[in-house]
Write an enzyme that holds these catalytic residues in place. Structure first.
Site, PDB file in Angstrom:
ATOM      1  N   SER A   1       0.804  -1.203   0.000  1.00 44.27           N
ATOM      2  CA  SER A   1       0.000   0.000   0.000  1.00 44.27           C
ATOM      3  C   SER A   1       0.845   1.263   0.000  1.00 44.27           C
ATOM      4  CB  SER A   1      -0.953  -0.059   1.188  1.00 44.27           C
ATOM      5  OG  SER A   1      -1.898   0.946   1.109  1.00 44.27           O
TER       6      SER A   1
ATOM      7  N   GLU B   1      10.889   5.083  -9.829  1.00 47.19           N
ATOM      8  CA  GLU B   1      10.648   5.747 -11.113  1.00 47.19           C
ATOM      9  C   GLU B   1      11.487   7.010 -11.260  1.00 47.19           C
ATOM     10  OE1 GLU B   1       6.658   5.813 -13.257  1.00 47.19           O
ATOM     11  OE2 GLU B   1       6.694   7.751 -12.240  1.00 47.19           O
TER      12      GLU B   1
ATOM     13  N   LYS C   1      -0.304  -4.394  -3.524  1.00 41.56           N
ATOM     14  CA  LYS C   1      -1.592  -3.877  -3.049  1.00 41.56           C
ATOM     15  C   LYS C   1      -1.764  -2.467  -3.592  1.00 41.56           C
ATOM     16  CE  LYS C   1      -5.303  -3.314  -0.658  1.00 41.56           C
ATOM     17  NZ  LYS C   1      -5.535  -1.969  -1.184  1.00 41.56           N
TER      18      LYS C   1
END
Length: 461
Positions: free
Chosen positions: A278, A289, A303
């Site tokens: 999460s 990224e 998740k």
């Protein structure tokens, strides 16, 4: 229907994520619940499901993270985010004689009552724990705040069982842990994305001046509040985006990182494992990224959905999946997870990261052959290839560092003009790994300085 500005984010077992509102409905929530699902659930739901007779029958046909909670269950859920528990303050494991106490939370009710690590709890309120699981023990020992529970235990060296009556209390577990590892590598562990997490991490960074590298540990962290994910990403100096949300039939919305006063200004590693979920995955996806840190560990849980909370006048709450989240650039997380940059063995993430941080600092040093399965009392011989001037011995030129831990104190014994013995002042720790570094701070008898440092990896049997 009222709308409040509360934001939450999902845990993978206690999953929690909120959109920027919490809706309130009548004391008879079933019809309102059906409408909330029609309007906000991330996917379309057949009317045949919505017309089920109970909330539980409806939600069991949704995704695993959409559940209906009583007021008491919801309070326990929030307590989990904030790392608060109601109990006596012990950590337990199963034992043939009952349930063994492995540690006691400092200043908690159990410690004040005299419970010690190694004690074996045999009965709770007269009910035997022999053959029972830790989960059963926890459910029996836990209960409402300020109520009393009777604990019967056996203690080594004491012939008769001891029965204690202990009041259950709210216990707040440290959410942020920090320390300076050997070699001036700052370590910060975040256990939950709770309300005060950003403040606590800011304090942790300030408490570790001089850190030449950072390790941020999100292993086993299942999530928390969504704004905290934005705040934690904001500790990375070059962070721009935090995550992207896609609600039902909506366009992707990218949320920015919330810049923090203190920064992780030295090279940083992020640790995660298969139980990082999460909000942890939000941060990991953004970090990877944008190349904000190097990620060590295993692929995270996967998740990638967000839940909103809809509360009712009786205090019950519908936790409903209302969006999916992605990296700021749109990379999927749900059912995929975030892959680490450096895959490590389970439970070896911290050691691998710490070693890499040290080797980075020791750029250009020569690696000597590894020493494996050395005894805990091992004396480490350092032999140079030229005669050395040991008279002005710089003790700081030799470091013995436990990976994942601190620098070990050593004494240095001169053997001859080429050899010294490094003697740890305390026994090495069995099963642990160390690095011995010799920094280029000495001169030979020819008055020439060492040109290159050396290091050797050590494992202890």
């Amino acid at each position: 229907m009222k709308k409040n500005s509360r934001w939450l984010l999902p845990l993978f077992t206690m999953l929690f994520v909120l959109l920027p509102f919490v809706a309130s409905a009548s004391a008879e929530p079933l019809d309102d619940m059906r409408q909330f699902i029609r309007d906000y659930y991330v996917d379309d739901v057949p009317e045949s499901v919505l017309m089920k007779d109970t909330a539980q029958e409806i939600t069991k046909h949704l995704d695993p993270y959409s559940v209906y909670m009583s007021a008491q269950e919801y309070q326990g859920f929030v307590n989990g985010i904030e790392q608060r528990i109601i109990g006596i303050g012990v950590v337990l494991e199963e034992d043939a004689k009952g349930i063994r106490v492995t540690s006691v939370i400092p200043k908690g009710p159990a410690e004040r009552a005299g419970i010690q690590p190694g004690d074996i709890i045999t009965h709770v309120e007269g009910q035997s724990l022999i053959g029972k699981s830790v989960q059963t023990a926890v459910s029996w020992i836990g209960g409402a705040e300020n109520t009393v529970v009777a604990i019967t235990l056996e203690r080594h060296g004491q012939q008769t069982p001891l029965t204690l009556r202990i009041k259950r209390e709210v216990i707040t577990i440290a959410n942020v842990e920090s320390t300076m590892l050997g070699g001036n590598i700052g370590y910060i562990r975040l256990n939950s994305f709770a309300t005060e997490s950003a403040k606590e991490i800011n304090d942790a960074i300030r408490s570790l001046p001089g850190a030449e590298g950072w390790i941020v540990d999100l292993r086993n962290n299942g999530g928390g509040y969504i704004t905290v994910a934005q705040e934690i990403t904001g500790f990375f100096p070059k962070a721009v985006g935090a995550f992207q949300l896609r609600e039902k039939n909506g366009q992707p919305i990218t949320y920015k990182a919330i810049s923090q006063t203190s920064k992780l200004s030295a090279p940083t590693h992020l640790l995660m494992n298969e139980y990082s979920a999460s909000a942890s995955e939000m941060v990991a996806a953004a970090v990877k990224e944008q190349k904000l840190a190097t990620i060590y560990g295993q692929t995270s849980y996967g998740k990638g959905t967000m839940q909103s909370m809809f509360d009712f006048r009786d205090g019950s709450v519908l936790k409903l999946t209302t969006a999916r989240f992605y990296s700021p650039g749109g990379q999927a997380v749900d059912k995929v997870g975030v892959k680490p940059d450096v895959l490590t063995k389970k439970e070896a993430e911290l050691e691998a990261s710490h070693r890499a941080q040290l080797i980075r600092k020791w750029k250009g040093y020569k690696a000597l052959p590894k020493l494996s399965n050395v005894p805990v009392t091992k004396k480490l011989k350092v032999e140079m290839n030229v005669a050395m001037n040991w008279h002005n011995l710089d003790k700081a030129a030799i470091q013995l560092i436990q990976l994942g831990g601190e620098e070990s104190s050593v004494t240095i014994e001169i053997i001859d003009d080429r050899t010294v013995t490094v003697i740890p002042t305390k026994p090495l720790v069995s099963g642990e790994s160390y690095v011995l570094a010799v920094h280029p701070r000495w001169k030979g008898t020819n008055n020439h300085s060492m040109k290159q440092g050396i290091y050797v990896d050590i494992t202890v049997k």
